[in-house]
Design a protein around this motif. Structure first.
Motif, mmCIF file in Angstrom:
data_model
loop_
_atom_site.group_PDB
_atom_site.id
_atom_site.type_symbol
_atom_site.label_atom_id
_atom_site.label_comp_id
_atom_site.label_asym_id
_atom_site.label_seq_id
_atom_site.Cartn_x
_atom_site.Cartn_y
_atom_site.Cartn_z
ATOM 1 N N ALA A 142 0.841 -1.204 0.000
ATOM 2 C CA ALA A 142 0.000 0.000 0.000
ATOM 3 C C ALA A 142 0.875 1.253 0.000
ATOM 4 O O ALA A 142 0.577 2.236 -0.683
ATOM 5 C CB ALA A 142 -0.918 -0.004 1.223
ATOM 6 N N ALA A 143 1.980 1.192 0.755
ATOM 7 C CA ALA A 143 2.895 2.345 0.806
ATOM 8 C C ALA A 143 3.567 2.562 -0.552
ATOM 9 O O ALA A 143 3.772 3.698 -0.976
ATOM 10 C CB ALA A 143 3.944 2.121 1.892
ATOM 11 N N ILE A 144 3.872 1.466 -1.231
ATOM 12 C CA ILE A 144 4.474 1.582 -2.575
ATOM 13 C C ILE A 144 3.467 2.237 -3.519
ATOM 14 O O ILE A 144 3.787 3.173 -4.254
ATOM 15 C CB ILE A 144 4.894 0.182 -3.099
ATOM 16 N N ALA A 145 2.224 1.740 -3.472
ATOM 17 C CA ALA A 145 1.188 2.263 -4.374
ATOM 18 C C ALA A 145 0.895 3.736 -4.098
ATOM 19 O O ALA A 145 0.582 4.491 -5.019
ATOM 20 C CB ALA A 145 -0.083 1.431 -4.234
ATOM 21 N N SER A 146 1.021 4.138 -2.828
ATOM 22 C CA SER A 146 0.675 5.523 -2.495
ATOM 23 C C SER A 146 1.906 6.415 -2.372
ATOM 24 O O SER A 146 1.790 7.589 -2.031
ATOM 25 C CB SER A 146 -0.123 5.551 -1.185
ATOM 26 N N GLY A 147 3.085 5.863 -2.648
ATOM 27 C CA GLY A 147 4.304 6.669 -2.611
ATOM 28 C C GLY A 147 4.709 7.112 -1.222
ATOM 29 O O GLY A 147 5.231 8.196 -1.046
ATOM 30 N N THR A 148 4.472 6.255 -0.235
ATOM 31 C CA THR A 148 4.853 6.604 1.143
ATOM 32 C C THR A 148 5.744 5.532 1.767
ATOM 33 O O THR A 148 5.689 5.292 2.970
ATOM 34 C CB THR A 148 3.603 6.792 2.024
ATOM 35 N N LEU A 149 6.539 4.908 0.928
ATOM 36 C CA LEU A 149 7.414 3.833 1.417
ATOM 37 C C LEU A 149 8.414 4.403 2.431
ATOM 38 O O LEU A 149 8.993 5.462 2.196
ATOM 39 C CB LEU A 149 8.172 3.226 0.224
ATOM 40 N N PRO A 150 8.628 3.706 3.566
ATOM 41 C CA PRO A 150 9.613 4.216 4.523
ATOM 42 C C PRO A 150 11.033 4.046 3.982
ATOM 43 O O PRO A 150 11.253 3.288 3.029
ATOM 44 C CB PRO A 150 9.375 3.328 5.747
ATOM 45 N N ASP A 151 11.972 4.730 4.636
ATOM 46 C CA ASP A 151 13.369 4.605 4.195
ATOM 47 C C ASP A 151 13.954 3.260 4.602
ATOM 48 O O ASP A 151 14.786 2.706 3.905
ATOM 49 C CB ASP A 151 14.195 5.746 4.810
ATOM 50 N N ILE A 152 13.509 2.769 5.761
ATOM 51 C CA ILE A 152 13.988 1.453 6.215
ATOM 52 C C ILE A 152 12.790 0.546 6.448
ATOM 53 O O ILE A 152 11.904 0.860 7.248
ATOM 54 C CB ILE A 152 14.837 1.579 7.506
#
Lengths: 353, 510
Positions: free
Chosen positions: B80-90
C-alpha cells in the motif's frame, strides 16, 4: 372437511388481497411499470419528459441520490479493480501500467490441484450447511410458534438468537476449548466414560461436521426470528376456522403456517444458494469460521475457496490471483442466484428480482 | 564608476547570495530525515522521540529518525505504501516465505540497491556478504538489495532440534539418546512413568518443521535444494525423505506423540515442554536453549533441559539441516522521496560493533558500567526500553527486526549474566550438541521467477502431504501418499520450477 374450508378461506383472502392491491398497494407497483398518468416508455427518452418527471418528483430523487452515489462509489467504482485479474499487478506500476496477461491467472488457479479441492470443499460444506441449517431454522420457528408459555418462548428465542451476535473468532476459541484434544468434551470422554479422545478439530471427516453444525447453531436462531416475524402476519381467523373444523396443531402448521411463510422461505433459500460458492465474509462468515479453526491436518476437507485465496493469493501479495479467483466466485454465485430465482418463480414463489 | 544606487543594488544581491549560500550550507549540515517502520511492538519504549538509544543512533549517523510501529500484515502495508508513494526509508524484516514478494519490489525498482553512494555508506553490510558466500544467493543481477536480519554470520542448525529432559534421563538411569531407537525408548519410558503426554512440536502448520533430524538421518536436509543427478533437486523429493517420514510415522503410530500436537503452534508446544506436560520437544535452538531452561526453572527448579545432537537411524548419516544464521531480510526504500544513503548510514551503524553493543547493553555510564573488565547492568537500563522479562533476547527494541535478532554473542551474554560455571558449561555443551552433526543444503535464499510463483503452492503441497503421510494408518498407505505427492508436486508446476532453479544454482555453485 376442515382442510377444504381453510383452503377456501385462504383463497378468499388471496382474492381480497388481489382486489385490495389492485386499488391501493399494487397500484403504486403498477405506477412504476405502467402508470396511467406517467408517460409511456418511449416518451421517457424524450428529454423534456425526464425534466418534467424530475421537476415533479425532485424531492424523491434528491432523497435517493445519496444512496445512489454510495452505491456507485462503493459498489460499482471498485469494480474497476477487477481488471487486476487480467494483469500482472504490481503496486509500483499501478493497475494501468501493469503487464496485461489476459486469462493467465485464471489458468494458474484452475491448474492448481488445491483450487479444485477448495471448490469441492466449498460446495460440500456450504451445501451441507444449507441442507441442515435451512430446515433447522424453520423447524425451530415452528416449534417456538407453538409454545404458549411466554417466558419460556422468550428465553429459548433469546438463547438461540444469541450466537448470531458472537463473532467467529470468539466462537472459534470457545470450540477449541470445548472440542480440542484437551477440551471439556474429550476430558469427559476420557475421564468419565474411559473412552479414547476424539480428534474433533484434526480429523478431516469430523471437522467438516463440526463446521456444518457450528454454522447451524450460529444462524438457526437468526433465521428463526425472520420466520417468526413472517408468522405474525398470518391471519388468526385461519387458525380459528381450522380449529372449529377440528384440525390438529400439526395440521394447522402444515396447511396454514408453512404455506404462509413460503415467500420468506423462498427469499432466504435464494440468498443461501448464492452463498453456496462462498463469497468471503458475505457468505455467512464461512471464511472467518474456517480460517480461525482449521489447521493443515484438515485442509483436505475444510480448505474452501476463500481460505485458499487468502493463503495463496493475498498471503503472498498475489493480488491478481486473488482477484481472478474472487471474480470466478462472483460469476458462479450470480449464476446460482439467477437460477434459484428462476426456479422459485417457476414454482409460483416470489423471487428476488 | 558605479552610482550609489548601483552599489546598493550590488550590495543587496551579494547579501542575498550570501544568505542563500549560508542557508544551503546550513541545510546540508542538518540531520537527514529517516523513516523507519518496525513491526516490533516495543511496548518498553514509551516515547521514541525521547528514547536515549535512538538519540545515540541519530547522533552517530547525523539523522533525524522517525520510528513508526506498524502492525498487521507487513507486506500488505508495504504494498500500500508503494502504491501511495509513502514507502519508509527502512523496511523491517520480511520473512523467507515472502522472498518472492521482496524480489518483486527490487525488480520493480522500489528498493535501493547497495551500490554507489549507498554501498559507500554501508561497508558493514557489504562485509556481511563477503563473510558468508551463501548470501550471494540473495543478490539480484549481482546487486545487493537485502540486509540479512541475522544472529550469526555463518551456517548452523537452528530448526527441528530435539530437546529432552536431563533430569528425567537421570531418573530413569538413561544416557542422552544417540539413536532414534534410544530416543523412542526414552519417550516410552516417560509415558509409562506418567511423566508425559508425548513429544510436542508445532503441528498445526504441518510436520515439515520437525523433520530436520529425521530426514538428516537418511542424508537429506529438511529445506532447500540438494545436489543430485548433475543438477539440483528439491529436498522433499529425495528418497531419504520418504525414509525419514516413515521413521516419524513410526513415532506417531507407537503413540509417542502428544495427541494435541496437530492443534499446536510454536508457543503452545514450547509451553507444554517448559511446563513438564511433555518430556520432549522438537523445537528451535540457539538462544532458545537458555531461555527454555530459565523458564523451566520458574516452573520447577529440578527441570533440566538437554538438547540432543542429531540422532542416528543406522543409515550411515545424521545431521540437523544447517542454514544461514539469519531469518528474513531488511530493505531500503528506493522511491523518489526516500533517502537511501542516510538510511544506509543508520543500518551500517546498527550492524557495526559499536551499534550492536549500544542496542545490546546501552550507553556506558548510563545503562551499564564496567567493573573488573566485566559489563555490569545498571537500573536505568530497564527504564530506557531494555526489557527485563524472561524469554526475551534482553536487547533494546532497536536491535531486533531491523538488522539483527541480536547477535548470538550478546544473546549469550544476556543469558549467562550472573550465572555460575555449571550453567555456563551446560550452555556450551548444548551449543556443541546443536552443531555436532550437520546436513548442508543449498539455494534456500535463491529465487527464480517460476520458483517464486510455485513456492507457496509447494509449501502447501508439502505441508498437507507430509502431515497426511505421518498420520496414515499403515506404512503402505504412507508410501502410496508419498508417491502421489511427488507426482502432484511435479505436475502442478514443480517440474518447471525445479528445472529453472537447478540452472540458477548451477551458476551460483559452479
Amino acid at each position: 372437511m376442515w382442510f377444504s374450508a381453510v383452503k377456501a378461506i385462504v383463497k378468499e383472502r388471496e382474492m381480497e388481497r388481489v382486489i385490495k392491491s389492485g386499488n391501493s398497494v399494487a397500484t403504486s407497483k403498477r405506477e412504476l411499470t405502467q402508470p396511467s398518468r406517467r408517460p409511456a416508455a418511449g416518451q421517457l427518452k424524450d428529454g423534456s419528459s425526464w425534466r418534467r418527471e424530475l421537476q415533479k418528483n425532485w424531492q424523491l430523487y434528491a432523497m435517493a441520490l445519496p444512496g445512489i452515489l454510495v452505491l456507485l462509489i462503493f459498489g460499482y467504482g471498485p469494480m474497476f479493480g477487477l481488471s487486476i485479474a487480467f494483469v500482472d499487478y504490481s503496486p509500483a506500476r499501478g493497475i494501468m501500467h501493469s503487464e496485461w496477461v489476459g486469462l493467465e491467472w485464471f489458468r494458474r488457479a484452475f491448474s492448481n490441484p488445491m483450487f479444485w479441492t477448495a471448490v469441492r470443499n466449498t460446495l460440500t460444506i456450504k451445501g451441507l450447511q444449507t441442507l441442515i441449517g435451512f430446515p433447522s431454522a424453520i423447524i425451530l420457528a415452528l416449534l417456538l410458534n407453538e409454545v404458549r408459555i411466554r417466558w419460556f418462548k422468550k428465553m429459548v428465542q433469546t438463547a438461540t438468537f444469541l450466537p448470531y451476535f458472537v463473532s467467529w473468532v470468539i466462537i472459534s476459541s470457545m470450540f477449541r476449548n470445548i472440542l480440542g484434544s484437551s477440551g471439556v468434551v474429550n476430558q469427559i470422554l476420557v475421564n468419565v466414560f474411559a473412552l479414547k479422545p476424539v480428534n474433533f478439530l484434526t480429523d478431516p471427516a469430523i471437522f467438516r461436521w463440526v463446521v456444518v453444525l457450528q454454522d447451524t447453531w450460529k444462524w438457526c436462531g437468526y433465521f428463526a426470528v425472520l420466520y417468526l416475524a413472517a408468522m405474525t402476519t398470518i391471519d388468526p381467523a385461519l387458525y380459528e376456522a381450522a380449529e372449529i373444523d377440528g384440525a390438529s396443531r400439526w395440521q394447522q402448521t402444515w396447511h396454514i403456517t408453512i404455506p404462509s411463510i413460503k415467500p420468506m422461505m423462498s427469499t432466504i433459500l435464494i440468498i443461501l444458494v448464492g452463498f453456496l460458492i462462498d463469497t468471503g465474509s458475505g457468505g455467512g462468515g464461512t471464511f472467518e469460521q474456517i480460517y480461525t479453526m482449521y489447521n493443515v491436518s484438515v485442509y483436505a476437507a475444510a480448505d474452501i475457496i476463500s481460505t485458499f485465496t487468502y493463503r495463496l493469493g493475498l498471503g503472498q501479495s498475489r493480488y491478481s490471483l486473488a482477484t481472478a479467483v474472487g471474480l470466478f466466485q462472483s460469476v458462479i454465485a450470480f449464476g446460482l442466484v439467477a437460477c434459484a430465482n428462476r426456479i422459485m418463480k417457476r414454482l409460483g414463489q416470489e423471487g428476488l428480482f | 564608476m558605479l552610482t550609489r544606487k548601483q552599489l546598493q543594488f550590488v550590495f543587496v544581491v551579494l547579501a542575498l547570495s550570501a544568505m542563500i549560500l549560508a542557508g544551503t550550507a546550513f541545510a546540508k549540515q542538518g540531520p537527514d530525515k529517516v523513516v523507519i517502520w518496525t513491526t516490533n511492538p516495543s511496548e518498553t519504549v514509551a516515547d521514541w522521540d525521547k528514547d536515549p538509544i535512538l538519540k545515540e543512533v541519530e547522533k552517530a549517523t547525523n539523522t533525524d529518525i522517525e520510528v513508526v510501529v506498524v502492525s498487521g500484515t507487513l507486506t500488505d502495508q508495504i504494498n500500500a505504501a508503494i502504491a501511495s508513494g509513502t514507502l519508509p526509508d527502512i523496511i523491517p524484516v520480511v520473512g523467507p516465505d515472502q522472498y518472492g514478494v521482496t524480489r518483486r519490489w527490487a525488480t520493480d525498482g522500489v528498493l535501493a540497491a547497495y551500490e554507489g553512494d549507498v554501498a559507500a555508506a554501508a561497508p558493514n553490510v557489504i562485509k556481511q556478504y563477503e563473510m558468508n558466500p551463501t548470501l550471494n544467493e540473495l543478490k539480484i543481477d549481482g546487486k545487493i538489495y537485502f540486509q540479512p536480519v541475522f544472529w550469526g554470520h555463518g551456517d548452523y542448525p537452528n530448526g527441528g532440534l530435539i530437546h529432552v529432559r536431563k533430569d528425567l534421563l537421570d531418573k530413569y538411569g538413561m544416557t542422552p539418546p544417540e539413536t532414534f531407537g534410544e530416543y523412542f525408548n526414552y519417550l516410552k519410558t516417560c509415558k509409562d512413568n506418567g511423566d508425559d503426554m508425548g513429544v510436542v512440536f508445532a503441528g498445526s502448520g504441518g510436520v515439515q518443521g520437525a523433520l530436520s533430524a529425521f530426514v538428516g538421518a537418511y542424508g537429506v536436509p529438511s529445506a532447500g535444494w540438494v545436489k543430485a543427478n548433475d543438477g539440483f533437486e528439491y529436498w522433499a523429493l529425495q528418497p531419504g525423505v520418504k525414509q525419514g517420514l516413515l521413521k516419524f510415522r513410526e513415532m506417531i503410530a507407537e503413540g509417542l506423540v502428544h495427541p494435541g500436537v496437530w492443534e499446536m503452534n510454536d508457543d503452545v508446544a514450547r509451553t507444554a515442554f517448559v511446563s513438564g506436560t511433555s518430556c520432549s520437544a522438537i523445537f528451535w535452538g540457539g538462544g532458545h536453549i537458555g531461555r527454555i531452561q530459565n523458564d523451566m526453572e520458574l516452573v520447577n527448579p529440578d527441570f533440566q533441559e538437554w538438547l540432543l545432537p542429531a540422532l542416528d537411524a543406522g543409515a550411515g548419516s545424521r545431521g540437523y539441516t544447517s542454514e544461514p544464521m539469519f531469518w528474513g531480510t531488511g530493505q531500503l526504500g528506493g522511491m523518489r522521496h526516500n533517502n537511501p544513503v542516510a538510511a544506509a548510514r543508520v543500518i551500517n551503524f546498527l550492524v557495526s560493533e559499536e551499534g550492536v553493543k549500544l542496542t545490546a547493553v546501552g550507553v556506558e555510564g548510563v545503562h551499564n558500567t564496567v567493573k573488573d573488565g566485566e559489563i555490569v547492568m545498571l537500573d536505568q537500563r530497564a527504564k530506557d526500553g531494555f526489557p527485563t522479562e524472561a524469554g526475551h533476547t534482553g536487547a533494546h527494541p532497536l536491535a531486533t527486526h531491523l538488522v539483527s535478532w541480536v547477535p548470538q554473542e550478546w544473546q549469550n551474554w544476556s543469558l549467562l549474566y550472573g550465572k555460575g560455571k555449571d550453567y555456563r558449561d551446560w550452555f556450551d555443551q548444548m551449543w556443541a550438541n546443536q552443531g555436532m552433526y550437520q546436513m548442508p543444503t543449498y539455494g534456500l535464499l535463491t529465487m527464480s521467477p517460476e520458483w517464486s510463483y510455485f513456492q507457496p503452492t509447494s509449501n502447501e503441497l508439502v505441508a498437507q502431504a507430509f502431515t497426511a503421510i505421518v498420520k496414515s494408518g499403515t506404512e503402505e498407505e504412507a508410501l502410496a501418499l508419498y508417491d502421489q505427492f511427488v507426482k502432484d508436486w511435479l505436475a502442478s508446476g514443480g517440474a518447471q520450477a525445479q528445472a529453472e532453479m537447478s540452472q540458477l544454482l548451477m551458476k551460483v555453485y559452479k
